[in-house]
Design a protein around this motif. Sequence first.
Motif, PDB file in Angstrom:
ATOM      1  N   VAL A 247      86.830  80.151  54.278  1.00 41.69           N
ATOM      2  CA  VAL A 247      87.572  81.366  54.602  1.00 41.69           C
ATOM      3  C   VAL A 247      88.536  81.090  55.755  1.00 41.69           C
ATOM      4  N   GLY A 248      88.019  80.462  56.816  1.00 39.63           N
ATOM      5  CA  GLY A 248      88.856  80.156  57.968  1.00 39.63           C
ATOM      6  C   GLY A 248      89.976  79.183  57.629  1.00 39.63           C
ATOM      7  N   LEU A 249      89.662  78.170  56.832  1.00 39.43           N
ATOM      8  CA  LEU A 249      90.661  77.169  56.451  1.00 39.43           C
ATOM      9  C   LEU A 249      91.805  77.802  55.670  1.00 39.43           C
ATOM     10  N   GLN A 254      97.865  79.384  55.939  1.00 41.85           N
ATOM     11  CA  GLN A 254      99.024  80.221  55.615  1.00 41.85           C
ATOM     12  C   GLN A 254     100.103  80.118  56.690  1.00 41.85           C
ATOM     13  N   ALA A 255      99.674  79.857  57.928  1.00 44.27           N
ATOM     14  CA  ALA A 255     100.631  79.742  59.026  1.00 44.27           C
ATOM     15  C   ALA A 255     101.600  78.585  58.803  1.00 44.27           C
ATOM     16  N   ILE A 256     101.167  77.545  58.101  1.00 50.94           N
ATOM     17  CA  ILE A 256     102.043  76.381  57.863  1.00 50.94           C
ATOM     18  C   ILE A 256     103.248  76.790  57.034  1.00 50.94           C
ATOM     19  N   GLY A 257     103.008  77.515  55.945  1.00 46.92           N
ATOM     20  CA  GLY A 257     104.107  77.992  55.113  1.00 46.92           C
ATOM     21  C   GLY A 257     105.001  78.964  55.856  1.00 46.92           C
ATOM     22  N   LEU A 308      98.144  76.254  47.635  1.00 41.73           N
ATOM     23  CA  LEU A 308      98.656  77.576  47.266  1.00 41.73           C
ATOM     24  C   LEU A 308      98.706  78.516  48.470  1.00 41.73           C
ATOM     25  N   PHE A 309      97.709  78.447  49.346  1.00 42.26           N
ATOM     26  CA  PHE A 309      97.720  79.334  50.507  1.00 42.26           C
ATOM     27  C   PHE A 309      98.725  78.882  51.559  1.00 42.26           C
ATOM     28  N   PRO A 315     106.464  83.594  51.782  1.00 42.95           N
ATOM     29  CA  PRO A 315     107.098  84.863  51.389  1.00 42.95           C
ATOM     30  C   PRO A 315     106.938  85.978  52.402  1.00 42.95           C
ATOM     31  N   GLY A 316     105.850  85.974  53.153  1.00 38.47           N
ATOM     32  CA  GLY A 316     105.619  87.040  54.114  1.00 38.47           C
ATOM     33  C   GLY A 316     106.706  87.106  55.173  1.00 38.47           C
TER      34      GLY A 316
END
Length: 407
Positions: A247-249, A254-257, A308-309, A315-316
């Motif tokens: 969950v944490g990973l 997502q911060a990388i994208g 994928l994450f 997009p956010g």
Amino acid sequence: MARTAFEVRAFRRLWAAGLISDCGDWLLLVALPLVVLRLTGSALGTAAAYLLELVPMVVLAPVLARVVARFGGRYLMVGVNVLQAVCLVPLFAVHTARDLPLTYGVIATQATLTGLFEPAKNALLPTLVGPARLVSANALVGLNLNLARLIGGPLGGVMLAIGHLSLIVAIDIASYLGSALLVLLTRIPRPERNGAEPSSGFLTALRAPSLRGVLTVTLVAGIAQGLFLVLFVLFVIRQLHGSDADVGLLRGVQAIGSIAAGLSLGILSRKLNPRTLVTLGAAAFGALSLIIWNLPQLSTARTVYVALFILIGAPGIVLVTGTVTTLQHATQEAGRGAAFTALGAVNAVGQGVGLLAGGLVDTGVSLGLLLEIQGGLYVISAVTALCLVPARPTTVPLPKVSVEHAS
């Protein structure tokens, strides 16, 4: 040709102030729910902490809009930063479950003060960087949040494990004071407007035709985000058969994208169309969400979901950058504070609805169905943007009211 907002010295200082403050915020954002969970042993108590962050933006929105309209600008931001530092002091006294009212009070107070700081900051950006650099400025401000999440998020958990909440509180206080100093040293290109100048009220901004499209997109996307906050953990645990570490990973990568997208928009932008950003951001968010939610039928390999994450982080920031830029273009200086307060309130309402809807999974509603609805809502927000957000937003003066009687 549009240039990067980093070329503007005043923006660089404001950006640095935001990064320092956001890193401190993320330390606390990670630590406080864990503290509440430890003290109560209740997931409901933790959920209440999240909901308390949304309530002030909705209930107090008209008041916040009046304050931003009356005092908005550099000095309001400095004052709010100092108050945010002072209001963290009660957390030094939190040790047992009997101290939870202090914790909840601090959460609500900080949410209220954020409801002043963010509209004031977003309203100030066009003055600092000019129209040509707005996409760059908004993307770089969004980049702050994700850099802070990448830095402050993991540190918050580690510091809580090796130390105490007091250590995190002290660092967050220092970050607010450092931010206040940098904002105070930021020179505004022209005199800030007189506090007696007429300004648009909160309800006026909500009803304005020029803002209807972007506010509708924000509401729908906010519901989707609220659903995500509730359903993401259940998806990883139940559908991917993952652990707390998974969950944490997946939440963290997502911060990388987001950082990659923020840097691209902030440094390489060339007068990008805000409606295009909103539409593409929402559409990509919806498409990737639907792919992720349905992929466990084919594979549950962790490496696939990490990739994928990472992608879904991009997009956010594209969506938020387009939304904020559209609103800045569509309002005059005197109306921006109320407009951004309205944007925050609409987003808070949407997220609240999404959080409550996510709870339906405990009443027997299928997790898979709710996940499909979540992804579909982002697709709906993309279609809404295409239909209601103008391709080339023009500044439309909102009806003015005296700030003393603003809605």
